[in-house]
Design a protein around this motif. Structure first.
Motif, PDB file in Angstrom:
ATOM      1  N   UNK A  78       0.679  -1.275  -0.030  1.00 36.17           N
ATOM      2  CA  UNK A  78       0.089   0.084   0.055  1.00 36.17           C
ATOM      3  C   UNK A  78       0.819   1.315   0.154  1.00 36.17           C
ATOM      4  N   UNK A  79       0.224   2.139  -0.456  1.00 35.50           N
ATOM      5  CA  UNK A  79       1.000   3.632  -0.579  1.00 35.50           C
ATOM      6  C   UNK A  79       0.043   4.419   0.385  1.00 35.50           C
ATOM      7  N   UNK A  80       0.850   5.257   1.143  1.00 43.52           N
ATOM      8  CA  UNK A  80       0.135   6.049   2.007  1.00 43.52           C
ATOM      9  C   UNK A  80      -0.472   7.349   1.299  1.00 43.52           C
ATOM     10  N   UNK A  81      -1.731   7.471   1.585  1.00 49.32           N
ATOM     11  CA  UNK A  81      -2.457   8.567   0.746  1.00 49.32           C
ATOM     12  C   UNK A  81      -2.955   9.658   2.156  1.00 49.32           C
ATOM     13  N   UNK A  82      -3.324  10.678   1.484  1.00 47.30           N
ATOM     14  CA  UNK A  82      -3.902  11.685   2.427  1.00 47.30           C
ATOM     15  C   UNK A  82      -5.436  11.697   2.096  1.00 47.30           C
ATOM     16  N   UNK A  83      -6.122  12.250   2.892  1.00 46.57           N
ATOM     17  CA  UNK A  83      -7.769  12.477   2.546  1.00 46.57           C
ATOM     18  C   UNK A  83      -7.530  13.959   1.623  1.00 46.57           C
TER      19      UNK A  83
END
Length: 138
Positions: A78-83
């Motif tokens: 997974x790649x960290x994402x921001x809202x």
């Protein structure tokens, strides 16, 4: 690799359920059969770590280990994402001659986007507005 680990995990789960069901109950749950309600039979010679208890402990440890490894493997790619990254970008109006749409609290919602898509596929024609009802004749 993950599929092999899932199969091993399921085998451990089935074995753990089987070992727990094979264990002999000592008078029901919560020590009901120990007499006098005390803990007299809790650490007797027969109650100490026998083969089934050790097998249960080993299988439980393997269950937790495979669960943690599967969780790490599932989260590894997974790649960290921001809202904030998923927020829709504001765009300029397609026709600069038209005034901008009035700002409403729900402007830019899903229904507004669907209406815009529908208007684009119909050639920009606005949906007809229904005529007001005629006054009743007396």
């Amino acid at each position: 690799m993950q599929n092999v680990l899932i199969v091993i995990h399921l085998i451990i789960v089935v074995a753990l359920v089987g070992v727990v069901l094979l264990q002999r109950s000592e008078g029901g749950g919560l020590g009901m059969g120990s007499g006098g309600g005390g803990v007299g039979g809790f650490m007797t010679g027969r109650g100490q770590a026998n083969a089934l208890t050790r097998a249960t402990a080993i299988l439980a440890g393997l269950f937790f280990l495979t669960s943690i490894v599967l969780a790490v493997m599932a989260n590894r790619g997974r790649v960290q994402r921001s809202i904030i990254d998923g927020a829709p970008a504001t765009t300029a109006p397609a026709n600069p001659g038209q005034p901008a749409a009035p700002s409403a609290p729900n402007a830019g919602g899903v229904l507004d986007q669907l209406r815009q898509l529908q208007n684009q596929t119909q050639g920009g024609a606005q949906p007809p507005t229904p005529a007001p009802p005629a006054a009743p004749q007396q």
